[in-house]
Write a protein that holds these residues in place. Sequence first.
Motif, short mmCIF file in Angstrom:
data_model
loop_
_atom_site.label_atom_id
_atom_site.label_comp_id
_atom_site.label_asym_id
_atom_site.label_seq_id
_atom_site.Cartn_x
_atom_site.Cartn_y
_atom_site.Cartn_z
N LYS A 1 0.85 -1.21 0.00
CA LYS A 1 0.00 0.00 0.00
C LYS A 1 0.88 1.25 0.00
O LYS A 1 0.64 2.19 -0.77
CB LYS A 1 -0.90 -0.03 1.24
N GLU A 2 1.89 1.28 0.83
CA GLU A 2 2.79 2.44 0.92
C GLU A 2 3.53 2.66 -0.39
O GLU A 2 3.74 3.79 -0.83
CB GLU A 2 3.77 2.25 2.08
N GLU A 3 3.96 1.54 -1.02
CA GLU A 3 4.67 1.65 -2.30
C GLU A 3 3.75 2.21 -3.38
O GLU A 3 4.17 3.02 -4.21
CB GLU A 3 5.20 0.28 -2.71
N ARG A 4 2.47 1.77 -3.37
CA ARG A 4 1.52 2.27 -4.36
C ARG A 4 1.30 3.78 -4.19
O ARG A 4 1.28 4.52 -5.18
CB ARG A 4 0.19 1.52 -4.22
N ILE A 5 1.16 4.22 -2.94
CA ILE A 5 0.97 5.66 -2.67
C ILE A 5 2.22 6.43 -3.07
O ILE A 5 2.13 7.50 -3.69
CB ILE A 5 0.63 5.88 -1.18
N LEU A 6 3.39 5.87 -2.74
CA LEU A 6 4.66 6.54 -3.05
C LEU A 6 4.83 6.67 -4.56
O LEU A 6 5.26 7.73 -5.06
CB LEU A 6 5.82 5.75 -2.45
N ASN A 7 4.49 5.63 -5.30
CA ASN A 7 4.59 5.69 -6.77
C ASN A 7 3.64 6.73 -7.35
O ASN A 7 3.98 7.41 -8.33
CB ASN A 7 4.29 4.31 -7.37
N PHE A 8 2.45 6.85 -6.73
CA PHE A 8 1.50 7.86 -7.20
C PHE A 8 2.04 9.26 -6.93
O PHE A 8 1.91 10.17 -7.76
CB PHE A 8 0.14 7.66 -6.53
N LYS A 9 2.67 9.44 -5.78
CA LYS A 9 3.21 10.76 -5.43
C LYS A 9 4.32 11.19 -6.38
O LYS A 9 4.52 12.38 -6.63
CB LYS A 9 3.74 10.75 -3.99
N LYS A 10 5.04 10.21 -6.93
CA LYS A 10 6.16 10.53 -7.82
C LYS A 10 5.71 11.14 -9.15
O LYS A 10 6.48 11.83 -9.82
CB LYS A 10 6.97 9.27 -8.10
N GLU B 1 -6.83 7.15 -0.81
CA GLU B 1 -5.87 6.12 -0.45
C GLU B 1 -5.63 6.07 1.06
O GLU B 1 -5.50 5.00 1.64
CB GLU B 1 -4.53 6.37 -1.17
N TYR B 2 -5.59 7.26 1.68
CA TYR B 2 -5.27 7.34 3.11
C TYR B 2 -6.50 7.20 4.02
O TYR B 2 -6.35 6.98 5.23
CB TYR B 2 -4.58 8.66 3.43
N GLN B 3 -7.71 7.34 3.47
CA GLN B 3 -8.93 7.41 4.29
C GLN B 3 -9.05 6.25 5.27
O GLN B 3 -9.35 6.45 6.45
CB GLN B 3 -10.15 7.46 3.36
#
Length: 547
Positions: free
Chosen positions: A44-53, A74-76
């Motif tokens: 989950k963290e990797e998916r969010i991090l990739n989206f942030k990039k 994602e964070y809800q």
Amino acid sequence: MKNPLLLLFVVLMSFPVLASESTDDIIDKLNLALKNKQHYVRLKEERILNFKKIKSDDLTKEQEYNYNKTLYTEYQKFNSDSAILYVKKNLKIADELHNKDLADLASLQLVTLYSSSGKYRESEAILKSIDKNKLSKSLLPNYYTSYREFFEHYAANSFSRQYLEQIQKYRDSLLMVLDPKSINYQINKIQQDIYHQKLVIAQKKLMNLLKNASEDNPQYAMITYLLGSIYENTHQLELRKKYYALSATADIKNANKDNASLQELALVFYEIEDVDMAYKLTQSAIEDALYCNVQFRTLLMSEVYSIINTVYLEKEAKRKTELQLYLICISLLSVFLIVAVIYVYKQMKKVSRIRGELYETSRKLAELNQDITETNNQLQERNAQLSESNHIKEEYIAHFFSLCSTYINKLENYRIMLNKKAAAKQFDEIYKMLKSTTLVDTELEELYKNFDIIFLNLYPTFVKDFNALLIKEEQIVLKQGELLNTELRIFALIRLGINDSVKIAAFLRYSLSTIYNYRTRARNKAAVSRNDFEEMVMKIGLITLKI
């Protein structure tokens, strides 16, 4: 349940699902998911991090708003503090854009986040600040959802029948504005049916939804959770455990930290007195609630945790007492074992000494047996040789007398013929006969032929066995009608024990050097050791000799 027919119908409706996968298999999958819980969090963290990039600096304000809204989503259910951060950013963007709809949407999102994290005053203040009549029609579902969830969260802190009525009131209003074909509408409608005890209808609807929902679908955990609550109302413990476990597994795999399934499942295991599993599930649920900062879940779990934790500690104390008792028993057994080991060691030393003596005796017996075996082998070999010699003697004596008789008859006939020619004064004829070697050659040929027949009668496989001692390219091929050739006769005589080259040369009427050359050439063609060649020839037919 008061209506037994209703209970029977619910059981029958659930039967096909029961047949698909056993509860034990589902619990095994849950345990595996709990074991790999951090792995799903990292995904989950990797998916969010990739989206942030992928964020670009030249986004428009509207695009940045949507970007933040995606991160909020994602964070809800993962980390409410981070979700609050991105909603506040959107409030600022909406203010800069002077867009009331965007501001209202962010405010409604903030309501739910605040109420779930225990900020009820702030949440209520935002709700009261929003005028429903001035809300965009598209935001009405968000408005009613925010109110419904506010009362759901508040009811966890201070339970009251009034709050349940408010929850149902806003759910009814929500159903009025939702698209009847949407999954959100169907879920809320099912929750309404459960509230009004329309369990058969709700169960049937949920089963239809479950057929088309995969485990990674966000609604899958809700569908199975609601099924679990139906079976809780109908007192079907096994089905209740099964569907709460399915829901909990889906939440863990989706890294959903705001979940109720683990808590409900912990209560199920507590009821069946599996305190260890109940404690493990409770711990996991509290960890999730604290990680996500969902205070109302923490409040709901606190009472359950205190009960389960107390029982767990009592069980651990009992285990500790049992462990101490086991340690005392083990200590006593250890002392006994040490004494036994010392005794066994002494006995082993004694046995070792006796074994050494037995070994020495066995070794001497083995040597004697070996000597006896060697002597027996020698005797057997001598007996075989004697038997062979006797057989050869018998065969050759018979043939010898037969040949002698034949040659005496031939000499007598020759004498009579010479006598007749002498009486007739045919001296030239007599001289010619005496000078001719034809008779001798014929007799020698007859002699060798008889030798070959007699020898092959004694050793029928001699030619084959002799060839087996030679390399393949040098093996002897006899001519048509030939029994033995000169080389084979030399070694046939050797096989009969005539090893002297002089005697062999005299018998075969060859020079000594010719016999020597034949023997040397045969040794050079040998497939075995040159030194052992003639010795192995001597053993041909030793076992298969016809006696």
